[in-house]
Design a protein around this motif. Sequence first.
Motif, mmCIF file in Angstrom:
data_model
loop_
_atom_site.group_PDB
_atom_site.id
_atom_site.type_symbol
_atom_site.label_atom_id
_atom_site.label_comp_id
_atom_site.label_asym_id
_atom_site.label_seq_id
_atom_site.Cartn_x
_atom_site.Cartn_y
_atom_site.Cartn_z
ATOM 1 N N LYS A 111 0.855 -1.188 0.000
ATOM 2 C CA LYS A 111 0.000 0.000 0.000
ATOM 3 C C LYS A 111 0.889 1.235 0.000
ATOM 4 C CE LYS A 111 -3.323 2.394 2.926
ATOM 5 N NZ LYS A 111 -3.986 2.391 4.229
ATOM 6 N N LEU A 112 0.654 2.133 -0.950
ATOM 7 C CA LEU A 112 1.385 3.389 -1.049
ATOM 8 C C LEU A 112 0.426 4.536 -0.787
ATOM 9 C CD1 LEU A 112 3.352 2.626 -4.280
ATOM 10 C CD2 LEU A 112 4.400 3.222 -2.116
ATOM 11 N N GLU A 113 0.879 5.513 -0.006
ATOM 12 C CA GLU A 113 0.016 6.646 0.296
ATOM 13 C C GLU A 113 0.853 7.924 0.372
ATOM 14 O OE1 GLU A 113 -3.093 8.100 3.758
ATOM 15 O OE2 GLU A 113 -2.327 6.068 3.784
ATOM 16 N N ARG A 114 0.399 8.920 -0.348
ATOM 17 C CA ARG A 114 1.057 10.228 -0.300
ATOM 18 C C ARG A 114 0.179 11.151 0.538
ATOM 19 N NH1 ARG A 114 3.187 13.677 -5.447
ATOM 20 N NH2 ARG A 114 4.315 15.228 -4.262
ATOM 21 N N LYS A 115 0.774 11.762 1.528
ATOM 22 C CA LYS A 115 0.026 12.646 2.419
ATOM 23 C C LYS A 115 0.412 14.090 2.145
ATOM 24 C CE LYS A 115 -0.502 9.206 6.000
ATOM 25 N NZ LYS A 115 -0.134 8.772 7.326
ATOM 26 N N GLY A 116 -0.568 14.881 1.736
ATOM 27 C CA GLY A 116 -0.324 16.297 1.495
ATOM 28 C C GLY A 116 0.591 16.540 0.317
ATOM 29 N N ASP A 117 1.414 17.560 0.424
ATOM 30 C CA ASP A 117 2.301 17.959 -0.666
ATOM 31 C C ASP A 117 3.717 17.416 -0.511
ATOM 32 O OD1 ASP A 117 0.282 19.368 -1.850
ATOM 33 O OD2 ASP A 117 0.798 21.268 -0.885
ATOM 34 N N ARG A 118 3.873 16.387 0.290
ATOM 35 C CA ARG A 118 5.214 15.830 0.500
ATOM 36 C C ARG A 118 5.741 15.221 -0.791
ATOM 37 N NH1 ARG A 118 4.593 12.060 5.626
ATOM 38 N NH2 ARG A 118 3.468 10.914 4.055
ATOM 39 N N ASP A 119 7.060 15.154 -0.911
ATOM 40 C CA ASP A 119 7.654 14.570 -2.111
ATOM 41 C C ASP A 119 8.061 13.110 -1.884
ATOM 42 O OD1 ASP A 119 9.657 15.165 -0.353
ATOM 43 O OD2 ASP A 119 11.043 15.931 -1.865
ATOM 44 N N PHE A 120 7.420 12.448 -0.932
ATOM 45 C CA PHE A 120 7.657 11.022 -0.717
ATOM 46 C C PHE A 120 6.357 10.339 -0.317
ATOM 47 C CE2 PHE A 120 8.572 13.181 3.255
ATOM 48 C CZ PHE A 120 7.900 12.419 4.194
ATOM 49 N N TYR A 121 6.374 9.014 -0.361
ATOM 50 C CA TYR A 121 5.198 8.195 -0.078
ATOM 51 C C TYR A 121 5.460 7.295 1.124
ATOM 52 C CZ TYR A 121 3.366 9.428 -4.658
ATOM 53 O OH TYR A 121 2.878 10.113 -5.735
ATOM 54 N N ASP A 122 4.456 7.090 1.944
ATOM 55 C CA ASP A 122 4.527 6.064 2.987
ATOM 56 C C ASP A 122 4.125 4.747 2.341
ATOM 57 O OD1 ASP A 122 5.130 7.859 5.065
ATOM 58 O OD2 ASP A 122 3.016 8.367 5.306
ATOM 59 N N PHE A 123 4.766 3.659 2.749
ATOM 60 C CA PHE A 123 4.364 2.360 2.223
ATOM 61 C C PHE A 123 4.237 1.345 3.344
ATOM 62 C CE2 PHE A 123 8.964 1.709 2.215
ATOM 63 C CZ PHE A 123 9.089 0.394 2.644
ATOM 64 N N ILE A 124 3.392 0.358 3.104
ATOM 65 C CA ILE A 124 3.279 -0.811 3.975
ATOM 66 C C ILE A 124 3.325 -2.023 3.062
ATOM 67 C CG2 ILE A 124 1.821 -2.120 5.567
ATOM 68 C CD1 ILE A 124 0.620 0.538 6.483
ATOM 69 N N LEU A 125 4.258 -2.922 3.315
ATOM 70 C CA LEU A 125 4.401 -4.156 2.555
ATOM 71 C C LEU A 125 4.082 -5.312 3.489
ATOM 72 C CD1 LEU A 125 7.221 -5.100 0.135
ATOM 73 C CD2 LEU A 125 6.630 -6.665 1.954
ATOM 74 N N GLN A 126 3.181 -6.183 3.072
ATOM 75 C CA GLN A 126 2.834 -7.367 3.860
ATOM 76 C C GLN A 126 3.167 -8.616 3.066
ATOM 77 O OE1 GLN A 126 -1.275 -6.117 4.353
ATOM 78 N NE2 GLN A 126 -0.923 -5.873 6.541
ATOM 79 N N ALA A 127 3.757 -9.593 3.737
ATOM 80 C CA ALA A 127 4.172 -10.827 3.076
ATOM 81 C C ALA A 127 4.009 -12.004 4.024
ATOM 82 C CB ALA A 127 5.634 -10.712 2.632
ATOM 83 N N VAL A 128 3.824 -13.196 3.462
ATOM 84 C CA VAL A 128 3.746 -14.428 4.254
ATOM 85 C C VAL A 128 4.676 -15.471 3.655
ATOM 86 C CG1 VAL A 128 1.396 -14.050 5.069
ATOM 87 C CG2 VAL A 128 1.765 -15.311 2.970
ATOM 88 N N GLY A 129 5.189 -16.332 4.506
ATOM 89 C CA GLY A 129 6.071 -17.392 4.042
ATOM 90 C C GLY A 129 6.732 -18.057 5.216
ATOM 91 N N PHE A 130 8.036 -18.270 5.096
ATOM 92 C CA PHE A 130 8.777 -18.893 6.176
ATOM 93 C C PHE A 130 10.170 -18.299 6.281
ATOM 94 C CE2 PHE A 130 9.485 -21.339 2.364
ATOM 95 C CZ PHE A 130 10.838 -21.609 2.379
ATOM 96 N N ARG A 131 10.755 -18.487 7.448
ATOM 97 C CA ARG A 131 12.098 -17.983 7.679
ATOM 98 C C ARG A 131 13.094 -18.995 7.132
ATOM 99 N NH1 ARG A 131 13.975 -16.759 13.657
ATOM 100 N NH2 ARG A 131 14.533 -18.921 13.626
ATOM 101 N N SER A 132 14.041 -18.528 6.305
ATOM 102 C CA SER A 132 14.991 -19.419 5.659
ATOM 103 C C SER A 132 16.258 -19.630 6.457
ATOM 104 C CB SER A 132 15.377 -18.846 4.284
ATOM 105 O OG SER A 132 14.246 -18.604 3.522
ATOM 106 N N SER A 133 16.576 -18.725 7.359
ATOM 107 C CA SER A 133 17.795 -18.859 8.153
ATOM 108 C C SER A 133 17.524 -18.409 9.568
ATOM 109 C CB SER A 133 18.936 -18.028 7.534
ATOM 110 O OG SER A 133 18.711 -16.664 7.767
ATOM 111 N N PRO A 134 18.424 -18.773 10.486
ATOM 112 C CA PRO A 134 18.172 -18.460 11.903
ATOM 113 C C PRO A 134 17.997 -17.022 12.234
ATOM 114 C CG PRO A 134 20.378 -19.374 11.576
ATOM 115 C CD PRO A 134 19.690 -19.359 10.265
#
Length: 134
Positions: A111-134
Motif C-alpha cells: 500500500k502506497l500513500e502520499r500525504k499532502g504535498d510531501r515529495d515522498f510516499y509512505d508504504f506498507i508491505l505485507q508478506a507471508v512465508g517462512f524464515r529461511s535462516s536463523p
Amino acid sequence: MPLAIRITDGVTTFRLQTESFVVGHSRQPRASPLPNNAPLLIDLGSRKTELTISGVAAEVGTDESDEGVTIADRDDLETIAEAWGDTETVTITDARPSVARVYTVKIVNIKLERKGDRDFYDFILQAVGFRSSP
C-alpha cells in the motif's frame, strides 16, 4: 532511516527505507476429521511467518543506490507489487547486525500513500512465508 532491509526476486534487488519491520509467527496444525468425534489435530511443527514492513519511498526517478543496490522509490514499489505480487517468491533480508535473518515469502499487499504535498510516499508491505535462516 535504516537501509538494512533488502528485497529480491533473485534477479533484481532493492533496499527499502524502513521505519518498522514486524515479524509474526503462527503454528499451522492439520485437522483430520474423525467419524462422530471432534477433528484430530496433528501438529507437524510447521510455522507460518508474517512480515509487515513500513517505511517511506521517494518520488519516481530518484535512482539512488546504496552499496550498488537501488533504493526503492515509488515506481519500484509499484513494479514489485505488479510483477512479484502473489505469484513470485521473493527473499527479504533483514541485515541488521543484531538479527541478520532471511525470509522466503510471497507478497500479499503493498500500500502506497502520499500525504499532502510531501515529495515522498509512505508504504506498507505485507508478506507471508517462512524464515529461511536463523
